[in-house]
Design a protein around this motif. Sequence first.
Motif, PDB file in Angstrom:
ATOM      1  N   ASP B   1       0.941  -1.319  -0.062  1.00 16.74           N
ATOM      2  CA  ASP B   1       0.172   0.080   0.212  1.00 16.74           C
ATOM      3  C   ASP B   1       0.774   1.071  -0.127  1.00 16.74           C
ATOM      4  O   ASP B   1       2.157   0.709   0.757  1.00 16.74           O
ATOM      5  CB  ASP B   1      -0.497   0.095   0.831  1.00 16.74           C
ATOM      6  CG  ASP B   1      -2.231  -0.165   0.817  1.00 16.74           C
ATOM      7  OD1 ASP B   1      -3.432  -0.221   2.334  1.00 16.74           O
ATOM      8  OD2 ASP B   1      -2.612  -0.654  -0.051  1.00 16.74           O
ATOM      9  N   VAL B   2       0.244   2.383  -0.719  1.00 15.72           N
ATOM     10  CA  VAL B   2       1.021   3.160  -0.851  1.00 15.72           C
ATOM     11  C   VAL B   2       0.632   4.021   0.531  1.00 15.72           C
ATOM     12  O   VAL B   2       0.119   4.303   0.512  1.00 15.72           O
ATOM     13  CB  VAL B   2       0.633   3.973  -1.891  1.00 15.72           C
ATOM     14  CG1 VAL B   2       1.061   5.526  -2.045  1.00 15.72           C
ATOM     15  CG2 VAL B   2       0.770   3.506  -3.174  1.00 15.72           C
ATOM     16  N   ALA B  92       0.559  15.266  -1.551  1.00 18.35           N
ATOM     17  CA  ALA B  92      -0.124  13.991  -2.282  1.00 18.35           C
ATOM     18  C   ALA B  92       0.779  13.427  -3.360  1.00 18.35           C
ATOM     19  O   ALA B  92       2.063  14.003  -3.608  1.00 18.35           O
ATOM     20  CB  ALA B  92      -1.134  14.214  -3.352  1.00 18.35           C
ATOM     21  N   SER B  93       0.840  12.188  -3.915  1.00 16.39           N
ATOM     22  CA  SER B  93       1.830  11.709  -4.643  1.00 16.39           C
ATOM     23  C   SER B  93       1.124  10.574  -5.795  1.00 16.39           C
ATOM     24  O   SER B  93       0.324  10.653  -5.376  1.00 16.39           O
ATOM     25  CB  SER B  93       3.247  10.924  -3.659  1.00 16.39           C
ATOM     26  OG  SER B  93       2.527   9.870  -3.878  1.00 16.39           O
ATOM     27  N   ARG B  94       1.910  11.217  -6.795  1.00 13.03           N
ATOM     28  CA  ARG B  94       1.354   9.954  -8.221  1.00 13.03           C
ATOM     29  C   ARG B  94       2.148   9.100  -8.848  1.00 13.03           C
ATOM     30  O   ARG B  94       2.983   9.716  -9.026  1.00 13.03           O
ATOM     31  CB  ARG B  94       0.508  10.923  -9.275  1.00 13.03           C
ATOM     32  CG  ARG B  94      -0.474  10.138  -9.708  1.00 13.03           C
ATOM     33  CD  ARG B  94      -0.794  11.463 -10.530  1.00 13.03           C
ATOM     34  NE  ARG B  94       0.187  12.017 -11.304  1.00 13.03           N
ATOM     35  CZ  ARG B  94      -0.162  13.199 -12.106  1.00 13.03           C
ATOM     36  NH1 ARG B  94      -1.511  13.491 -12.288  1.00 13.03           N
ATOM     37  NH2 ARG B  94       0.287  13.921 -13.231  1.00 13.03           N
ATOM     38  N   TYR B  95       1.825   8.231  -9.141  1.00 14.65           N
ATOM     39  CA  TYR B  95       2.855   7.592 -10.001  1.00 14.65           C
ATOM     40  C   TYR B  95       2.912   7.923 -11.729  1.00 14.65           C
ATOM     41  O   TYR B  95       1.832   8.197 -12.015  1.00 14.65           O
ATOM     42  CB  TYR B  95       2.869   5.757 -10.044  1.00 14.65           C
ATOM     43  CG  TYR B  95       3.461   5.200 -10.921  1.00 14.65           C
ATOM     44  CD1 TYR B  95       3.157   4.296 -11.684  1.00 14.65           C
ATOM     45  CD2 TYR B  95       5.112   5.637 -11.187  1.00 14.65           C
ATOM     46  CE1 TYR B  95       3.696   3.453 -12.471  1.00 14.65           C
ATOM     47  CE2 TYR B  95       5.885   3.996 -11.587  1.00 14.65           C
ATOM     48  CZ  TYR B  95       4.997   3.399 -12.916  1.00 14.65           C
ATOM     49  OH  TYR B  95       5.904   2.947 -12.903  1.00 14.65           O
ATOM     50  N   GLN B  96       3.939   8.792 -12.076  1.00 13.21           N
ATOM     51  CA  GLN B  96       4.112   9.289 -13.359  1.00 13.21           C
ATOM     52  C   GLN B  96       4.006   7.830 -14.808  1.00 13.21           C
ATOM     53  O   GLN B  96       5.395   8.071 -15.480  1.00 13.21           O
ATOM     54  CB  GLN B  96       5.415  10.334 -13.862  1.00 13.21           C
ATOM     55  CG  GLN B  96       4.989  10.772 -14.362  1.00 13.21           C
ATOM     56  CD  GLN B  96       6.495  12.426 -15.358  1.00 13.21           C
ATOM     57  OE1 GLN B  96       5.842  13.203 -13.767  1.00 13.21           O
ATOM     58  NE2 GLN B  96       6.913  12.476 -15.882  1.00 13.21           N
ATOM     59  N   GLN B  97       3.093   8.273 -15.108  1.00 19.89           N
ATOM     60  CA  GLN B  97       2.777   7.140 -16.001  1.00 19.89           C
ATOM     61  C   GLN B  97       1.768   7.219 -17.492  1.00 19.89           C
ATOM     62  O   GLN B  97       0.364   7.173 -16.550  1.00 19.89           O
ATOM     63  CB  GLN B  97       2.997   5.407 -15.875  1.00 19.89           C
ATOM     64  CG  GLN B  97       2.841   4.753 -16.538  1.00 19.89           C
ATOM     65  CD  GLN B  97       2.884   3.257 -16.381  1.00 19.89           C
ATOM     66  OE1 GLN B  97       1.628   3.140 -15.777  1.00 19.89           O
ATOM     67  NE2 GLN B  97       3.515   1.880 -17.255  1.00 19.89           N
ATOM     68  N   GLN B 105      -4.126  10.176  -7.244  1.00 14.90           N
ATOM     69  CA  GLN B 105      -3.219  10.820  -6.776  1.00 14.90           C
ATOM     70  C   GLN B 105      -3.545   9.823  -5.067  1.00 14.90           C
ATOM     71  O   GLN B 105      -4.287   9.845  -4.723  1.00 14.90           O
ATOM     72  CB  GLN B 105      -3.468  12.241  -6.443  1.00 14.90           C
ATOM     73  CG  GLN B 105      -3.146  12.879  -7.409  1.00 14.90           C
ATOM     74  CD  GLN B 105      -3.582  14.438  -7.770  1.00 14.90           C
ATOM     75  OE1 GLN B 105      -3.051  15.080  -6.301  1.00 14.90           O
ATOM     76  NE2 GLN B 105      -2.716  15.453  -9.085  1.00 14.90           N
ATOM     77  N   HIS B 106      -2.100  10.299  -4.642  1.00  9.80           N
ATOM     78  CA  HIS B 106      -2.247   9.571  -2.654  1.00  9.80           C
ATOM     79  C   HIS B 106      -1.811  10.140  -1.845  1.00  9.80           C
ATOM     80  O   HIS B 106      -1.571  11.137  -2.166  1.00  9.80           O
ATOM     81  CB  HIS B 106      -1.431   7.849  -3.201  1.00  9.80           C
ATOM     82  CG  HIS B 106      -1.735   7.521  -3.538  1.00  9.80           C
ATOM     83  ND1 HIS B 106      -2.676   5.652  -3.407  1.00  9.80           N
ATOM     84  CD2 HIS B 106      -1.044   7.203  -4.970  1.00  9.80           C
ATOM     85  CE1 HIS B 106      -1.872   4.924  -4.634  1.00  9.80           C
ATOM     86  NE2 HIS B 106      -1.941   5.618  -5.370  1.00  9.80           N
TER      87      HIS B 106
END
Lengths: 114, 116
Positions: B1-2, B92-97, B105-106
């Motif tokens: 989990d993030v 928040a953070s997010r995977y860039q794809q 966004q987490h």
Amino acid sequence: QQQVKQSPQSLIVQKGGISIINCAYENTAFDYFPWYQQFPGKGPALLIAIRPDVSEKKEGRFTISFNKSAKQFSLHIMDSQPGDSATYFCAASTDQTGANNLFFGTGTRLTVIP
Amino acid sequence: DVKVTQSSRYLVKRTGEKVFLECVQDMDHENMFWYRQDPGLGLRLIYFSYDVKMKEKGDIPEGYSVSREKKERFSLILESASTNQTSMYLCASRYQQAPYSNQPQHFGDGTRLSIL
């Protein structure tokens, strides 16, 4: 200005009832419409999302209805439960603005009365 | 989990102080964001970062700056705190794809900041 308009600001529903939250947008470049759920003391978390090529998406008691021509979408919570009491944010997203691509509505505070 | 961790849940500072809000994510996400949340106004983007050492202004950057020296850490700085910066701050953070719009966004659980 607000890119995504959300209503109502607050909503009170009896247990077992249907909760409906509405959102509207203008930018036709938006191509992804997520809903985030936020419980008190917690950060928002992704609940359900839809792309504009479908008119409805259902996950359990949660359904998104999407009307592309009207540029509106809504969240329906069937058989609402006290545990659904939270703030709900609609959002709209496009890749055209790069990483800054998620635009939130102003939020709806849902209270489900037992 | 993030997991996105914000260093403080509650913070009380005085007008004119320099305030640091820290955020750490454990999922190697490229993108990180700072929002403020106010009743009736929703989430408003202050700053975001594509990757280490990169930063871009959001919708309301005035009075704020940011720092991203390491990929996992994104700091929000209030240069000289004012009472109108009393708010809930969310990281928040997010995977860039690609497609980027699909990536959720987490969020962290927020820092409630009061400026007296």
